[in-house]
Enzyme design. Sequence first.
Site, short mmCIF file in Angstrom:
data_model
loop_
_atom_site.label_atom_id
_atom_site.label_comp_id
_atom_site.label_asym_id
_atom_site.label_seq_id
_atom_site.Cartn_x
_atom_site.Cartn_y
_atom_site.Cartn_z
N PHE A 1 0.87 -1.17 0.00
CA PHE A 1 0.00 0.00 0.00
C PHE A 1 0.91 1.22 0.00
O PHE A 1 1.60 1.50 0.98
CB PHE A 1 -0.93 0.05 1.20
CG PHE A 1 -1.84 1.26 1.16
CD1 PHE A 1 -3.01 1.23 0.42
CD2 PHE A 1 -1.49 2.42 1.81
CE1 PHE A 1 -3.84 2.35 0.35
CE2 PHE A 1 -2.30 3.54 1.74
CZ PHE A 1 -3.48 3.50 1.01
N ASP B 1 9.57 3.00 1.55
CA ASP B 1 8.38 3.75 1.93
C ASP B 1 8.22 3.64 3.45
O ASP B 1 7.70 2.67 3.97
CB ASP B 1 7.15 3.17 1.21
CG ASP B 1 5.87 3.93 1.53
OD1 ASP B 1 5.85 4.68 2.52
OD2 ASP B 1 4.87 3.75 0.79
N LYS C 1 3.03 11.43 6.84
CA LYS C 1 2.20 11.22 8.03
C LYS C 1 2.75 11.96 9.26
O LYS C 1 2.50 13.13 9.43
CB LYS C 1 1.99 9.74 8.28
CG LYS C 1 1.14 9.07 7.19
CD LYS C 1 0.65 7.71 7.59
CE LYS C 1 -0.11 7.03 6.47
NZ LYS C 1 -1.36 7.70 6.10
#
Length: 400
Positions: free
Chosen positions: A141, A226, A255
């Site tokens: 994801f 990531d 984030k």
Amino acid sequence: MSTTTRHIYEENQHVAHNYHPLPVVVASAQDVWVTDVEGRRYLDLLSAYSALNFGHRHPDLVGAAVDQIGRLTLTSRAFHNDQLAGFCAALAELCGKDLVLPMNTGAEAVETGIKAARAWAYRVKGVPADSARIIVAAGNFHGRTTTIVGFSDDPLARDGFGPFTPGFDIVPYQEADAIEAAIGESTAAVLIEPIQGEAGVIIPPAGYLRRVRELCTRHNVLLVADEIQSGLGRAGVTFACERDGVVPDLYLLGKALGGGILPVSAVVGDREVLGVFQPGEHGSTFGGNPLAAAVGLRVVELLRTGEFQDRSATLGRHLKARLDALLGHGLTDVRVAGLWAGVDIEPSRGTGREVAERMLARGVLVKDTHGHTVRLAPPLTIQQSELNWAVDQLALVLAE
């Protein structure tokens, strides 16, 4: 349902139905607790998918934001601002790299990493034009853009949104031999999550990332990590790659980099990789804005102390011990890295969604993924007593 809650739900009829939120309406928050419009309090064990690593409204981060809002919020990158250079220097030092390319969302950081890897392949490695390929892992994801969902194998994310961007090779996660077999002369990069978050906090075995790093180095291929969910203290270290002693060529961050206040993301790498971009080839109106830079700098300063990484590691070990005790009592598997856990629910005890709803009724916010998995990711500021209470509620829910 009160009149206030009913009114809010009625207003939500105008919100596009791209999420299926739990039935709670949050009105305020502080540290690890949120309060709904009825005045009920809940312990937050989701942290906005790790965007709130430092808790809700951390005073240092709010202070940095308020101070900056009073002076300057946006110039665009057409001009310099007095916050960007300091932020980029501090983040580069934290990562042990030379350059920072600031963006806004995590998906933008991934897209930027893809562009950087392709440009490097053509301009440095000598891959023929328009033929670069990037290896990705099944179960990944990395965001929601059409390019990114094109190399997802999740039907919910992918189906109905084609045609998709070519140039990606999907291999099984946790299998380094599959990566080696997929590497060819036109391979630009391996793009990988050190720990797969959306898949259910899937933690690869020790040595996996180290082997991937060795393969990338041997074949002159970039390793792009990531760390948007796994980084910045979540996994008990600054970056999850550190768990295997690995340094990637590019870090993709987001984030928690915005402190839970605003979207901040970045691609961080050495000059010979990230320096491939020339003026005008890539950018963002809001990327690197002074408000984002001021908050991002304070985030880096908090991480420099090591306090949050240590708390994550120490409390994570305690969390694992508590969750392991529930194996065979409603849980079929437990995976923990720092203060990040994926627990698989025994089907007879309900789906992940049903468990999340029952936890909500007991004052704990968690979120399900992939049917029978529930993720736990409390702010790194949580106290052990609060963590114990949350696991106690999970035990009661599983016993119902």
